[in-house]
Design an enzyme around this catalytic site. Structure first.
Site, short mmCIF file in Angstrom:
data_model
loop_
_atom_site.label_atom_id
_atom_site.label_comp_id
_atom_site.label_asym_id
_atom_site.label_seq_id
_atom_site.Cartn_x
_atom_site.Cartn_y
_atom_site.Cartn_z
CE1 TYR A 77 -33.33 -60.70 -53.53
CE2 TYR A 77 -34.54 -59.40 -51.92
CZ TYR A 77 -33.50 -59.52 -52.83
OH TYR A 77 -32.64 -58.47 -53.03
CD GLU A 78 -37.07 -67.73 -57.34
OE1 GLU A 78 -37.91 -67.52 -58.22
OE2 GLU A 78 -36.07 -68.46 -57.50
CB ALA A 79 -35.48 -67.63 -51.31
#
Lengths: 302, 259
Positions: B53-55
């Site tokens: 996940y890019e987070a």
């Protein structure tokens, strides 16, 4: 919080309230609204509801960002009303926008924090973004292997960072999604650290790997339980997804947005009053069950 | 077990996208439909897959379906939770991502995507979210899969804005440029919609691969803004299994928020 904002956030400043979905200091955003700061340049990877509210309240003249939406829900309607000419109200002006990609925004803070003239990255080839943002430029590699894209440093006047805990000296510890809290703080001229809990320095020193920024660079430490709501603090309280959905309906209507700001920001003195207005039961429902980490042993080397 | 309702078009889209992930190792996940497709793939055709996940999470094992890209459930029990500088630098630009999922308001026949504006950039008719991580995912992930509903508004002859490059103006030029500029990725490989599954031919142009049960070729053509390339024999997309539908309805999206 009142003193920290009064001392460190001035009209016309470039302000970065960072935190990627996690640990966004809504408490600071609301206090800036209450103190009626104007002409701010608001920098954030994802402006989120906090900047939608600050734009609606008239604090901003410009946005610097990489993704402009209500995460998982849709649009930021107050900002859309200031970026789409057809939606602009009489007497309002369009916001200035300066946009990047996520890697570009992170890179801007990194270059700012490292005191470098630019941050090189492979993004932006064949994208229209450099055509509309002249600050995204190409540089020739000094090692003869072609061109690379570059973004300029971003050094906010003030960065506001939320986290789980700090000691009174401002040594900040955080876990969960780290976003670019560390990079934004090191890049900023002034730093306000807002935390769920103030702990003793011995707690920080017992787990030094968890420290994201040292008190050395922190100008004000604010103790503000639930200060990130409707964002969240990992392990403390959940993201209030129901509120993110409600904001979609509220923010579609300018009058409803103003009424919300009056009820939940202007008419309340501070964050404690906001938390009390929701009530303890509300936050109890947002509290996760426990999933503690295993402790590690740093060893005693005397 | 009670009799199942037939699959909806959104369910057909999610199942087809999940199956396209068979055997993939590291997948960069987006919110919404890609999220469900990837989590379905992990429970069916790609149990070894690492969800990124890019987070800032590598190896997520979400216990609930995250509404946002930064939900706390992607952190708890993950393999690694890192800063976004590490995620975009070490993991994505460093070449560790096999598949990136993208969507958008507009796509053209070469798989270029617009997530920025409808209309003129300086005076947009609709201000969209912008790139987020999309433009670097398009460049750095080894392969791109696209999941989006199709209509003549979204499958267009010409984008209003190119946020994320696909096969640019054609495969040959795109491949040369990717090589010369050292892009990590090869561009889009699969597009899954609510009506059909597409691949890309040797010219880098979108080509029909299968039509979902219940959809017709006329319907597919009528909801695309360019003259679609259609091979002689286009099979039907294999229907979802009872287990795939059960996973979507009972585990992944029990409230029907997305599908």
């Amino acid at each position: 919080m009142r003193d920290a904002i009064a001392a460190h956030v001035h009209d016309g400043d470039t302000v970065a309230i960072e935190g990627f979905t996690h640990c966004i200091s809504f408490a600071a955003g609301h206090e800036i609204i209450r103190q009626k700061r104007r002409n701010l340049t608001l920098a954030r990877m994802t402006p989120d509801l906090v900047y939608d509210q600050m734009v609606a309240a008239g604090c901003a003249k410009k946005l610097i960002f990489s993704w402009l939406g209500n995460p998982g829900v849709g649009s930021l309607h107050a900002i859309r009303r200031r970026t789409e000419p057809a939606a602009l109200a009489a007497g309002e002006t369009l916001l200035e926008v300066e946009e990047y990609s996520h890697h570009g925004m992170v890179g801007r803070y990194v270059a700012g924090a490292h005191r470098l003239p630019f941050y090189p990255l492979r993004s932006y080839s064949e994208s229209d973004l450099p055509n509309v943002n002249p600050l995204i430029r190409q540089v020739e590699s000094p090692y003869g292997d072609g061109k690379i894209w570059a973004v300029p440093p971003l050094n906010p006047d003030v960065a506001i960072i939320h986290a789980q805990r700090a000691d009174e000296e401002g040594n900040v510890q955080m876990w969960g999604l780290l976003g670019c809290q560390k990079e934004a703080a090191f890049a900023a001229k002034r730093v306000i650290a807002v935390v769920e809990e103030i702990v003793s320095t011995s707690v920080v020193r017992a787990d030094p790997n968890r420290t994201i920024i040292p008190g050395l660079i922190v100008d004000a430490v604010v103790h503000e339980p639930y200060g990130a709501h409707p964002s969240y603090a990992q392990g403390g309280y959940d993201r209030d997804n129901a509120f993110y959905r409600e904001w979609d309906a509220i923010s579609r209507d300018a009058a409803a947005t103003d009424a919300w700001l009056k009820e939940w920001v202007y008419d309340l003195p501070d964050r404690a009053a906001y938390v009390a207005k929701f009530g303890a039961a509300y936050f109890k429902n947002l509290t996760p069950t426990s999933a503690p980490s295993g402790a590690v042993d740093y060893g005693d080397y005397r | 077990m009670s009799e199942q309702k037939p699959a909806s078009r959104n369910e057909l889209m999610v199942v087809a996208a999940a199956r396209a992930l068979k055997g993939k190792r590291v997948c960069f996940v987006g919110v919404g439909l890609p999220n469900i497709a990837v989590n379905l793939a992990k429970r069916t055709v790609a149990p070894q897959m690492e969800l990124v996940y890019e987070a800032g999470v590598f190896g997520a094992s979400p216990a609930r379906l995250p509404l946002s890209i930064g939900d706390p459930t992607i952190v708890t029990g993950s393999t690694a939770t890192v800063s976004m500088h590490d995620l975009f630098g070490l993991y994505l630009q460093g070449g560790r991502i096999d598949v990136g999922f993208l969507g958008g308001a507009q796509i053209d026949k070469y798989g270029n995507l617009n997530t920025t504006v409808i209309g003129d950039y300086t005076a947009p008719k609709t201000r969209l979210p912008g790139s987020g991580g999309a433009c670097e995912i398009a460049i750095n992930a080894k392969e791109i899969m696209v999941i989006m509903r199709q209509s003549t508004r979204s499958f267009v002859q010409k984008l209003d804005f190119r946020t994320s490059p696909g096969h640019l103006g054609g495969a040959a030029a795109s491949a040369t440029l990717r090589q010369e500029q050292g892009w990590g990725g090869n561009g889009p490989s699969v597009v899954v919609t609510d009506l059909a599954v597409y691949g890309f031919n040797s010219d880098g142009e979108m080509e029909l691969r299968s039509i979902h049960p219940g959809a017709t070729l006329d319907e597919v053509k009528a909801s695309i803004g360019w003259e679609l390339r259609v091979p002689t024999n286009v099979p039907e997309t294999p229907a979802p299994t009872a287990e795939e539908l059960r996973l979507i309805r009972e585990e992944l999206d029990p409230t029907g928020a997305y599908v």
